[in-house]
Motif scaffolding. Structure first.
Motif, mmCIF file in Angstrom:
data_model
loop_
_atom_site.group_PDB
_atom_site.id
_atom_site.type_symbol
_atom_site.label_atom_id
_atom_site.label_comp_id
_atom_site.label_asym_id
_atom_site.label_seq_id
_atom_site.Cartn_x
_atom_site.Cartn_y
_atom_site.Cartn_z
ATOM 1 N N GLY A 4 35.077 48.268 43.926
ATOM 2 C CA GLY A 4 36.127 47.511 44.586
ATOM 3 C C GLY A 4 35.691 46.814 45.851
ATOM 4 O O GLY A 4 36.363 45.916 46.336
ATOM 5 N N GLU A 8 37.298 43.289 47.414
ATOM 6 C CA GLU A 8 38.126 43.327 48.609
ATOM 7 C C GLU A 8 37.555 42.474 49.727
ATOM 8 O O GLU A 8 38.258 42.078 50.649
ATOM 9 N N GLN A 19 54.659 40.249 44.745
ATOM 10 C CA GLN A 19 53.630 41.215 44.375
ATOM 11 C C GLN A 19 54.090 42.009 43.139
ATOM 12 O O GLN A 19 55.263 41.969 42.765
ATOM 13 N N GLY A 284 43.472 41.518 37.913
ATOM 14 C CA GLY A 284 43.152 42.137 39.198
ATOM 15 C C GLY A 284 42.623 41.127 40.197
ATOM 16 O O GLY A 284 42.933 41.191 41.395
ATOM 17 N N ASP A 288 44.400 39.964 43.579
ATOM 18 C CA ASP A 288 43.541 40.435 44.665
ATOM 19 C C ASP A 288 43.685 41.940 44.896
ATOM 20 O O ASP A 288 43.738 42.406 46.030
ATOM 21 N N LYS A 289 43.784 42.694 43.801
ATOM 22 C CA LYS A 289 43.867 44.147 43.899
ATOM 23 C C LYS A 289 42.942 44.763 42.852
ATOM 24 O O LYS A 289 43.265 44.766 41.658
ATOM 25 N N SER A 292 42.184 50.580 40.065
ATOM 26 C CA SER A 292 41.807 51.947 40.414
ATOM 27 C C SER A 292 41.328 52.683 39.164
ATOM 28 O O SER A 292 41.593 52.264 38.033
#
Length: 452
Positions: A4, A8, A19, A284, A288-289, A292
């Motif tokens: 990640g 990020e 969102q 993703g 912009d995430k 996980s």
């Protein structure tokens, strides 16, 4: 460096209005969900299979209907319950060759579908177990898909689909259509979409409605132009039934099990999982995430569960649709409420024949024009991800060669592909999966001091 970290470190450049966990008014959610569904080609995979296997009109209709219902349920599972990511599920193109081979081996026709369903069920269960129950999937991704590979896969998703949008939707001629006419329709739809995007951005907050409705506006404009050109056929809507239930395995269709068919489909599932992972990375990147580990495991379980339900509804495996990631980037809406609406619409379209017929009536060149722009948006998000990686000669090969391989799979002459072993044909059946596999392999085998 963790998977990640690179993602990020890239400043977000797509302004999201909503969102993933943001609520939406019911009307807006419904409109946006409908927009996602209209941009999909859910009916194409079951239509191809039904045509080649020479299903009767009733069996073909039930098969297409099952694809819509399965896609809707799988979308609700992934977007709302398990992965909880703004994704839409639909029939994968990857298994078409395997499905046809197994069905013909079992005698063809609707009877051959019984062997296909028997081959699909065990593989779907194994995919489910690969996720949350064993937590193996995220370990495999962390080991084999670092940021450079994830970014390369996103680029492959966008670039590999561009020839498909052009070849299958724009350059394919049906009925009285011409290539020149198709190009005009595709250009109109693409130009309207780009115009809405630019106008929406130029107007700021006042132009949000243009961003929200850009895809629907483009599809309507293209369909209107097609009507003036005599290329809009709505006769299927009149002939379609209002309501009917899909066929259910074991109840409305006998299921037979074959070990060779099950092993074949297990390999196909691996390719489908690689394909849908590329879509997850694309989504993703757009929101912009980074994904996980828990999301990846839940996603694999959701993929398997969706494919299992699809098999029980006598349909083929589902996968995440990449085009919807492009719609998120264009509209700025990543709210899962819109994707819940999309799932509900898909189910309704599967139960109400006239609604699914409306989607099937949108001319292919119109969808191709919109789809082409969405592919560009997806590919550019991939480049945005990999730009944080040093572009050494080695890394350029890891990023660039998978694009070449994906285009190879797309453009390889069908007559040549048919001479290859079945498993190779299945892998080449998905240019996205083929390119993704090359990105993973190249990152593992090419020497690199201090590999990220």
């Amino acid at each position: 460096m963790a998977r990640g970290d690179t993602m990020e470190s890239v400043a977000p450049e797509i302004t999201l209005i909503a969102q993933p966990d943001d609520p939406l008014p019911l009307g807006k959610a419904a409109l946006l969900g409908l927009q996602h569904v209209l941009a999909m080609d859910v009916y194409i995979v079951p239509f191809i299979i039904a045509s080649v296997l020479a299903f009767s009109v009733g069996d073909a209709g039930a098969f297409i209907q099952s694809a819509f219902v399965a896609a809707g349920i799988a979308t609700l599972i992934q977007s709302q319950l398990l992965m909880r990511l703004p994704v839409v599920q639909g029939p994968s193109f990857v298994p078409i060759g395997a499905v046809l081979a197994i069905a013909f081996g079992a005698g063809g026709g609707i009877g051959g579908l019984s062997a296909v369903i028997g081959a699909l069920i065990p593989g779907a269960i194994l995919v489910m177990l690969l996720g949350s129950p064993t937590k193996l999937f995220h370990r495999l991704v962390n080991r084999f898909v670092p940021p450079i590979v994830g970014g390369a896969i996103i680029i492959v998703v966008g670039v590999a689909l561009m020839p498909v949008a052009l070849k299958e939707s724009v350059f394919a001629v049906h009925g009285t259509a011409t290539v020149g006419g198709n190009i005009i329709l595709a250009f109109i739809a693409a130009a309207v979409l780009v115009g809405c995007m630019l106008a929406g951005m130029a107007l700021g907050a006042k132009g949000n409605w243009l961003r929200l409705l850009s895809v629907i506006i483009a599809l309507l404009a293209g369909s209107l132009a097609a009507a003036f050109m005599g290329q809009l056929d709505m006769s299927g809507v009149t002939a379609a039934t209002w309501f009917s239930m899909p066929r259910i395995a074991f109840l409305n269709l006998d299921v037979t099990f074959s070990l060779s068919a099950m092993l074949t489909m297990l390999i196909v599932y691996i390719v489908v999982l690689a394909e849908t992972t590329g879509t997850w990375f694309a989504v993703g990147a757009v929101i912009d995430k980074p994904l996980s580990d828990e999301q990846l495991d839940r996603g694999a379980t959701g993929e398997g569960l969706g494919c299992l339900i699809s098999a029980l509804l006598c349909s083929t495996p589902v996968t995440g649709y990449s085009s919807n990631a492009g719609i998120i980037a264009i509209t700025g809406i990543a709210s899962r409420a819109a994707f819940a609406a999309a799932g509900i619409f898909l189910v309704l379209f599967g139960l109400i024949g006239k609604l699914s017929a409306v989607i099937a009536s949108i001319p292919g060149p119109v969808i191709g024009g919109v789809f082409g722009v969405l592919c560009v948006v997806i590919a550019m998000n991939g480049f945005r991800v990999v730009r944080g990686t040093p572009l050494t000669e080695r890394n350029m090969l890891v990023i660039g060669l998978p694009i070449l391989m994906a285009l190879f799979a797309t453009l390889a002459p069908p007559d040549f592909v048919k001479t290859l072993p079945d498993i190779v044909q299945y892998i080449l059946g998905s240019s996205i999966a083929f390119g993704a596999v090359w990105a993973i392999v190249l990152h593992q085998i090419l020497p690199n001091a201090g590999r990220p």
